[in-house]
Design an enzyme around this catalytic site. Structure first.
Site, PDB file in Angstrom:
ATOM      1  N   TYR A  91       1.071  -1.310   0.036  1.00 57.61           N
ATOM      2  CA  TYR A  91       0.041  -0.063  -0.057  1.00 57.61           C
ATOM      3  C   TYR A  91       0.727   1.242   0.127  1.00 57.61           C
ATOM      4  O   TYR A  91       1.525   1.254   0.838  1.00 57.61           O
ATOM      5  CB  TYR A  91      -0.834   0.022   1.167  1.00 57.61           C
ATOM      6  CG  TYR A  91      -1.818   1.133   1.242  1.00 57.61           C
ATOM      7  CD1 TYR A  91      -2.688   1.279   0.208  1.00 57.61           C
ATOM      8  CD2 TYR A  91      -1.924   2.026   2.226  1.00 57.61           C
ATOM      9  CE1 TYR A  91      -3.867   2.263   0.187  1.00 57.61           C
ATOM     10  CE2 TYR A  91      -2.982   3.266   2.257  1.00 57.61           C
ATOM     11  CZ  TYR A  91      -3.754   3.165   1.169  1.00 57.61           C
ATOM     12  OH  TYR A  91      -4.608   4.255   1.121  1.00 57.61           O
ATOM     13  N   ASP A 137       0.395  -6.406   7.999  1.00 54.21           N
ATOM     14  CA  ASP A 137      -0.708  -5.532   7.492  1.00 54.21           C
ATOM     15  C   ASP A 137      -1.716  -6.731   6.951  1.00 54.21           C
ATOM     16  O   ASP A 137      -1.525  -7.303   5.907  1.00 54.21           O
ATOM     17  CB  ASP A 137      -0.379  -4.670   6.183  1.00 54.21           C
ATOM     18  CG  ASP A 137      -1.319  -3.799   6.180  1.00 54.21           C
ATOM     19  OD1 ASP A 137      -2.643  -4.431   6.141  1.00 54.21           O
ATOM     20  OD2 ASP A 137      -1.486  -2.440   5.486  1.00 54.21           O
TER      21      ASP A 137
HETATM   22  C1  LIG Z   1      -6.348   0.879   2.472  1.00 53.63           C
HETATM   23  C2  LIG Z   1      -5.053   0.232   2.972  1.00 53.63           C
HETATM   24  C3  LIG Z   1      -4.538   1.087   4.021  1.00 53.63           C
HETATM   25  C4  LIG Z   1      -4.989   2.116   4.637  1.00 53.63           C
HETATM   26  O1  LIG Z   1      -6.358   2.118   5.270  1.00 53.63           O
HETATM   27  P1  LIG Z   1      -7.133   3.459   5.566  1.00 53.63           P
HETATM   28  O2  LIG Z   1      -8.314   2.922   6.217  1.00 53.63           O
HETATM   29  O3  LIG Z   1      -7.561   3.827   4.275  1.00 53.63           O
HETATM   30  O4  LIG Z   1      -6.556   4.527   6.139  1.00 53.63           O
HETATM   31  C5  LIG Z   1      -3.675   0.234   4.746  1.00 53.63           C
HETATM   32  N1  LIG Z   1      -3.054  -1.025   4.156  1.00 53.63           N
HETATM   33  C6  LIG Z   1      -3.441  -1.427   3.088  1.00 53.63           C
HETATM   34  C7  LIG Z   1      -3.013  -2.874   2.474  1.00 53.63           C
HETATM   35  C8  LIG Z   1      -4.915  -0.850   2.563  1.00 53.63           C
HETATM   36  O5  LIG Z   1      -5.303  -1.600   1.507  1.00 53.63           O
END
Ligand SMILES: *Cc1c(COP(=O)(O)O)cnc(C)c1O
Length: 367
Positions: free
Chosen positions: A103, A171
């Site tokens: 991301y 993540d």
């Molecule tokens: C969308 C996303 C984020 C950020 O999340 P938000 O809720 O938009 O702040 C972080 N990591 C990944 C893999 C994402 O797809």
């Protein structure tokens, strides 16, 4: 105990309220900035809305259960959760590895903000995370990586980090805790955006941190209190409500993704497809070992940008939209946002439409 249950059972149980006669069965929001204080108790659970809220606690308990963590902390967005954890873990003079193909805002935050505070930031491709971790104090991995959907062996990476004394943050946004549980594979902390499949209706932003390291959770809770990156009580409630159907929605999204990946793989207008569930995908072997479900995202490469736009225009079901994990099937041409991909590369996020309708619609739209 919850390990014996399927996804939908876990989703429903995670948001169950105590069976008190006369009390609502579903969750209720408690919007409050300030709570009444007692003269006896110096440190009440709820005093001020930036430090705690009963709706958060219910949400956090549900998220912790789903991730298999001792605790979870809710945040106002995925980025708020990720940046808070990185501010706590990546100290000046430390080395942080971030996914080069993950991301993009996370990479940007690390290189624009953390680097300026004395953190050495090393971007590494998801498939090279293991080698890059040899240099690191903190490793942030994303698997499957958004948007290319490469997968990294999380158990092996966790072992490499442990040997070196590095902390592994995963993540878990794309897989969701219904697709994989990074903590059970050895990760120290999970961070995620709940804006995507967990909330699932494209109408709120939220994020969370989950871990069984009590000291780390305490430090991240303090960071949240001081930075103020909190989730509103109504969003917390909406997310909690959505978690009850997360298993049902995710099951359909994964089913739709698997069916569409096979269709796209066989279509002459499609140059390349990545889906961890496809037997000939380079990530399939590792994905089978660590994922319970392969997720609702497909990466596809068409001839050029016009081909992606034409696909959406000719389709009766696809919408062009960024973000993912919602109930509508959506297409996002990532070059638009500066990802290092070709002009014809698109991430398709599968919704919960009937599989046959979706496949027939996309087949005719591809021409
Ligand atoms: C969308 C996303 C984020 C950020 O999340 P938000 O809720 O938009 O702040 C972080 N990591 C990944 C893999 C994402 O797809």
């Amino acid at each position: 105990m919850d390990g014996q249950y399927g996804d939908s059972t876990r989703s429903v149980k995670a948001i169950a309220s105590e069976a008190v006669p006369g009390q609502p069965v579903g969750p209720s929001p408690v919007p409050a900035a300030a709570f009444h204080l007692s003269s006896q108790q110096d440190d009440p659970l709820d005093a001020y809305g930036r430090s705690s809220n009963p709706t958060w606690r219910q949400l956090e308990s549900a998220l912790a259960q789903l991730e298999g963590a001792a605790s979870a902390l809710a945040f106002g967005s995925g980025m708020a959760a990720i940046s808070s954890v990185l501010r706590v873990l990546a100290k000046p003079d430390s080395t942080l590895v971030v996914p080069a193909d993950g991301y993009y805002q996370v990479r940007r935050y690390a290189s624009e903000y953390l680097a300026a505070h004395g953190v050495t930031v090393i971007p590494a491709a998801t498939r090279d995370m293991g080698a890059a971790s040899a240099e690191a104090d903190v490793v942030l991995a994303e698997s499957p990586a958004n948007p290319g959907l490469d997968v990294v062996d999380l158990h092996q990476l966790a072992m490499q980090c442990r040997r070196r004394g590095a902390i592994l943050v995963v993540d878990n946004t794309t897989a969701t805790p219904l697709g994989q549980q990074p903590l059970s594979l050895g990760a120290d902390v999970v961070v995620a955006s709940a804006t995507k499949a967990l909330s699932g209706h494209s109408d709120l932003l939220a994020g969370y941190v989950a871990s069984s390291h009590a000291e780390l959770i305490t430090a991240v809770a303090r960071e949240r209190l001081l930075s103020g990156a909190i989730l509103g009580a109504f969003e917390a409630w909406l997310l909690l409500r959505s978690l009850g159907t997360a298993g049902l929605r995710f099951e359909r999204q994964c089913h739709n993704a698997a069916a569409l990946a096979v269709t796209l793989n066989a279509h002459p207008a499609v140059r390349a497809v990545r889906y961890p569930g496809l037997p000939d995908d380079p990530s399939h072997r590792i994905a089978c070992a660590q994922m319970k479900r392969f997720g609702g995202l497909i990466a596809v490469e068409l001839a050029d940008a016009d081909a992606v736009h034409a696909l959406v225009e000719r389709s009766g079901l696809l919408i062009a939209s960024t973000s993912f994990g919602g109930i509508h099937t959506s297409v996002d041409r990532r070059a638009r946002w500066g990802d290092e991909v070709s002009d014809g590369f698109a991430r398709i996020s599968l919704g919960i439409e009937d599989t046959d309708d979706l496949i027939a619609d996309i087949e005719q739209a591809l021409g």
